[in-house]
Design a protein around this motif. Structure first.
Motif, PDB file in Angstrom:
ATOM      1  N   VAL A   1       0.828  -1.207   0.000  1.00  0.00           N
ATOM      2  CA  VAL A   1       0.000   0.000   0.000  1.00  0.00           C
ATOM      3  C   VAL A   1       0.865   1.262   0.000  1.00  0.00           C
ATOM      4  N   GLN A   2       2.062   1.174   0.547  1.00  0.00           N
ATOM      5  CA  GLN A   2       2.927   2.346   0.654  1.00  0.00           C
ATOM      6  C   GLN A   2       3.438   2.840  -0.705  1.00  0.00           C
ATOM      7  N   TYR A   3       3.468   1.953  -1.703  1.00  0.00           N
ATOM      8  CA  TYR A   3       4.074   2.308  -2.989  1.00  0.00           C
ATOM      9  C   TYR A   3       3.049   2.656  -4.067  1.00  0.00           C
ATOM     10  N   ALA A   4       1.754   2.612  -3.732  1.00  0.00           N
ATOM     11  CA  ALA A   4       0.730   2.906  -4.735  1.00  0.00           C
ATOM     12  C   ALA A   4      -0.228   3.948  -4.194  1.00  0.00           C
ATOM     13  N   SER A   5      -0.461   4.975  -4.978  1.00  0.00           N
ATOM     14  CA  SER A   5      -1.440   5.985  -4.605  1.00  0.00           C
ATOM     15  C   SER A   5      -2.791   5.631  -5.215  1.00  0.00           C
ATOM     16  N   GLU A   6      -3.834   6.314  -4.768  1.00  0.00           N
ATOM     17  CA  GLU A   6      -5.178   6.007  -5.261  1.00  0.00           C
ATOM     18  C   GLU A   6      -5.334   6.340  -6.737  1.00  0.00           C
ATOM     19  N   GLN A   7      -4.469   7.190  -7.263  1.00  0.00           N
ATOM     20  CA  GLN A   7      -4.562   7.550  -8.681  1.00  0.00           C
ATOM     21  C   GLN A   7      -3.870   6.534  -9.584  1.00  0.00           C
ATOM     22  N   ASP A   8      -3.095   5.619  -8.999  1.00  0.00           N
ATOM     23  CA  ASP A   8      -2.371   4.636  -9.806  1.00  0.00           C
ATOM     24  C   ASP A   8      -3.304   3.520 -10.267  1.00  0.00           C
TER      25      ASP A   8
ATOM     26  N   LEU B   1      -6.677  -1.235  -2.958  1.00  0.00           N
ATOM     27  CA  LEU B   1      -5.710  -1.850  -2.052  1.00  0.00           C
ATOM     28  C   LEU B   1      -6.035  -1.570  -0.587  1.00  0.00           C
ATOM     29  N   VAL B   2      -6.863  -0.572  -0.343  1.00  0.00           N
ATOM     30  CA  VAL B   2      -7.239  -0.248   1.039  1.00  0.00           C
ATOM     31  C   VAL B   2      -7.884  -1.453   1.712  1.00  0.00           C
ATOM     32  N   ALA B   3      -8.604  -2.247   0.903  1.00  0.00           N
ATOM     33  CA  ALA B   3      -9.282  -3.421   1.454  1.00  0.00           C
ATOM     34  C   ALA B   3      -8.306  -4.504   1.880  1.00  0.00           C
ATOM     35  N   MET B   4      -7.011  -4.368   1.516  1.00  0.00           N
ATOM     36  CA  MET B   4      -6.019  -5.403   1.817  1.00  0.00           C
ATOM     37  C   MET B   4      -5.125  -5.048   3.003  1.00  0.00           C
ATOM     38  N   ILE B   5      -5.334  -3.888   3.591  1.00  0.00           N
ATOM     39  CA  ILE B   5      -4.421  -3.444   4.649  1.00  0.00           C
ATOM     40  C   ILE B   5      -4.428  -4.391   5.837  1.00  0.00           C
ATOM     41  N   ASP B   6      -5.604  -4.884   6.202  1.00  0.00           N
ATOM     42  CA  ASP B   6      -5.736  -5.674   7.423  1.00  0.00           C
ATOM     43  C   ASP B   6      -5.664  -7.176   7.201  1.00  0.00           C
ATOM     44  N   ILE B   7      -5.329  -7.632   5.997  1.00  0.00           N
ATOM     45  CA  ILE B   7      -5.267  -9.074   5.795  1.00  0.00           C
ATOM     46  C   ILE B   7      -3.980  -9.617   6.415  1.00  0.00           C
ATOM     47  N   PRO B   8      -3.976 -10.869   6.863  1.00  0.00           N
ATOM     48  CA  PRO B   8      -2.775 -11.443   7.487  1.00  0.00           C
ATOM     49  C   PRO B   8      -1.590 -11.462   6.530  1.00  0.00           C
TER      50      PRO B   8
ATOM     51  N   GLU C   1      -1.285 -14.974   0.597  1.00  0.00           N
ATOM     52  CA  GLU C   1      -0.634 -14.689  -0.680  1.00  0.00           C
ATOM     53  C   GLU C   1      -1.275 -13.449  -1.300  1.00  0.00           C
ATOM     54  N   ILE C   2      -0.442 -12.514  -1.739  1.00  0.00           N
ATOM     55  CA  ILE C   2      -0.956 -11.245  -2.249  1.00  0.00           C
ATOM     56  C   ILE C   2      -1.792 -11.462  -3.507  1.00  0.00           C
ATOM     57  N   GLY C   3      -1.360 -12.392  -4.367  1.00  0.00           N
ATOM     58  CA  GLY C   3      -2.118 -12.644  -5.587  1.00  0.00           C
ATOM     59  C   GLY C   3      -3.529 -13.090  -5.293  1.00  0.00           C
ATOM     60  N   SER C   4      -3.695 -14.036  -4.357  1.00  0.00           N
ATOM     61  CA  SER C   4      -5.034 -14.502  -3.993  1.00  0.00           C
ATOM     62  C   SER C   4      -5.843 -13.395  -3.354  1.00  0.00           C
ATOM     63  N   ALA C   5      -5.191 -12.542  -2.544  1.00  0.00           N
ATOM     64  CA  ALA C   5      -5.890 -11.419  -1.922  1.00  0.00           C
ATOM     65  C   ALA C   5      -6.374 -10.424  -2.976  1.00  0.00           C
ATOM     66  N   LEU C   6      -5.524 -10.151  -3.982  1.00  0.00           N
ATOM     67  CA  LEU C   6      -5.942  -9.275  -5.075  1.00  0.00           C
ATOM     68  C   LEU C   6      -7.111  -9.878  -5.840  1.00  0.00           C
ATOM     69  N   LEU C   7      -7.062 -11.182  -6.063  1.00  0.00           N
ATOM     70  CA  LEU C   7      -8.151 -11.864  -6.767  1.00  0.00           C
ATOM     71  C   LEU C   7      -9.464 -11.719  -5.990  1.00  0.00           C
ATOM     72  N   ARG C   8      -9.420 -11.965  -4.680  1.00  0.00           N
ATOM     73  CA  ARG C   8     -10.634 -11.829  -3.865  1.00  0.00           C
ATOM     74  C   ARG C   8     -11.170 -10.397  -3.917  1.00  0.00           C
TER      75      ARG C   8
ATOM     76  N   ALA D   1     -15.322  -6.842  -5.824  1.00  0.00           N
ATOM     77  CA  ALA D   1     -15.666  -5.564  -6.458  1.00  0.00           C
ATOM     78  C   ALA D   1     -16.405  -5.769  -7.773  1.00  0.00           C
ATOM     79  N   ASP D   2     -16.633  -7.036  -8.123  1.00  0.00           N
ATOM     80  CA  ASP D   2     -17.352  -7.382  -9.358  1.00  0.00           C
ATOM     81  C   ASP D   2     -16.684  -6.770 -10.588  1.00  0.00           C
ATOM     82  N   CYS D   3     -15.338  -6.915 -10.656  1.00  0.00           N
ATOM     83  CA  CYS D   3     -14.594  -6.405 -11.814  1.00  0.00           C
ATOM     84  C   CYS D   3     -14.979  -7.167 -13.075  1.00  0.00           C
ATOM     85  N   PRO D   4     -14.999  -6.505 -14.220  1.00  0.00           N
ATOM     86  CA  PRO D   4     -15.296  -7.196 -15.481  1.00  0.00           C
ATOM     87  C   PRO D   4     -14.271  -8.297 -15.741  1.00  0.00           C
ATOM     88  N   ARG D   5     -14.730  -9.364 -16.384  1.00  0.00           N
ATOM     89  CA  ARG D   5     -13.853 -10.490 -16.678  1.00  0.00           C
ATOM     90  C   ARG D   5     -13.613 -10.610 -18.181  1.00  0.00           C
TER      91      ARG D   5
END
Length: 401
Positions: free
Chosen positions: A80-87, A146-153, A157-164, A169-173
């Protein structure tokens, strides 16, 4: 700004280290992923690696020296420290290499996309999303999520967390069809064995274009067989470059002392080394501007042949030999401007083919005969290329007349 997230979280199936550090081509699989991210338009690179690896740190240092913004993280909280909300994030999972079509899709205007394939037995290595689809390890996502990932253990795995996060967020597939998968839309490398299979497939698909018979049936197949061994040496292109120039300079010395066969032989092998170097750089995706080595070798060849021709000439034959030699050089320059897809590409002479003609002439007689033969050959090729193709005629019966 587009930010590339490249994962080095998983080790290869042989337990030798991160999948991304498997040797491939002239570097590692990670190099190909970085090149893909650059083509997508990513300006910042973050590598996801729970454990520190010397090879990764060295790669990050190299990228920073070249002016790239590169970092590595160990946990979601660090990310989270390396990405801003505009990225905008483009994520590539371990061992994933997208093809040109997907790279072009990701390189367009930023949009959230989750790349999937319909569930089937042959896609078991990809993570399942639901009953019908599996994730291909490629994700385009707004960094604000990424804000939703701050509190995950941290052990997640970051990839699985991003997938969830993307699924919630119901992203288009973007569903990749079986046909596109079979054509190599996404390559998934997990071990040295699969890396070797990928290399062989890419070599098989390598576009040679139309070429003369010497390159097509002898030199390029030999280079193609040698590439896997050359890639094991990262400095192989530099070695080939040095060899071609040293061989050319040595040929000038041999020509000065009258050793025609040895001089032309060295020039021929130096030219073959230059062809191998050019092939390596093109295949690796290395951007090439003007190839000064090739231009220098051309000048060295011209100088060496000129020296040998002067030694083989006397007062009577010197002027005719100079004229024919000038015609040969002019023909070769004109042939370089001819399209590679010309009708007579299979017999079109290039530097290596001309040197082979001169070598045969030097073995059986004066080199001047070879210069005459090469000039005549090149001139006939130019004439044939400019001879208009015969257009098919339609008979009166077929026209209905």
């Amino acid at each position: 700004m587009k930010l590339a997230l490249i994962s080095l979280a998983k080790d290869d199936l042989d337990g030798q280290g991160p999948i991304a550090l498997l040797p491939l081509f002239a570097g590692t699989l990670l190099d190909l992923q970085i090149q893909a991210a650059q083509r997508i338009g990513c300006e910042k690179f973050v590598f996801l690696c729970p454990a520190t690896h010397g090879a990764l740190l060295q790669k990050i240092d190299e990228m920073k020296q070249l002016g790239f913004d590169a970092e590595y993280v160990r946990s979601p909280s660090d990310l989270v420290q390396y990405a801003s909300e505009q990225d905008h994030i483009v994520y590539l999972a371990d061992g994933i290499i997208p093809n040109d079509e997907i790279i072009g899709q990701l390189g367009a205007a930023p949009q959230e996309l989750l790349f999937t394939v319909l569930h089937a037995e042959e896609y078991q290595e990809f993570e399942r999303i639901d009953l019908n689809q599996r994730w291909l390890g490629i994700l385009s996502l707004n960094a604000s999520r990424l804000v939703a990932m701050i509190d995950i253990p941290d052990e997640w795995e970051i990839g699985s967390a991003l997938l969830r996060t993307a699924v919630q967020a119901d992203c288009p597939r973007a569903i990749i069809s079986d046909r596109r998968m079979g054509a190599g839309a996404v390559s998934h490398i997990q071990s040295a064995l699969s890396a070797g299979q990928y290399t062989r497939r890419k070599l098989k698909e390598m576009p040679w274009g139309k070429d003369n018979f010497l390159n097509r049936f002898l030199l390029r197949p030999l280079i193609k067989r040698s590439l896997p061994r050359l890639w094991r040496k990262k400095a192989a292109p530099q070695y080939l470059q040095i060899f071609s120039l040293v061989a050319g300079l040595a040929a000038i010395g041999l020509a000065t002392f009258g050793y025609a066969i040895a001089a032309i032989g060295l020039l021929f092998f130096g030219s073959v080394a230059q062809l191998a170097r050019t092939t390596m750089l093109q295949f690796d995706g290395t951007a090439m501007g003007r190839d000064w080595t090739a231009m220098g070798l051309d000048l060295i060849v011209a100088a060496s042949v000129a020296i040998l021709m002067l030694q083989a000439s006397d007062a009577v034959t010197l002027l005719p030999n100079l004229v024919i030699f000038a015609l040969l050089l002019a023909h070769l320059l004109l042939l370089r401007g001819v399209s590679a897809n010309c009708r007579f590409a299979l017999i079109r002479p290039d530097l290596r083919l001309v040197l082979l003609v001169l070598l045969v002439a030097a073995i059986f007689g004066p080199i001047s005969y070879g210069i005459y033969a090469a000039a005549l050959y090149a001139g006939m090729t130019l004439v044939l290329d400019r001879y208009p193709a015969k257009k098919p005629t339609i008979s009166k019966d077929r026209r209905g007349g």
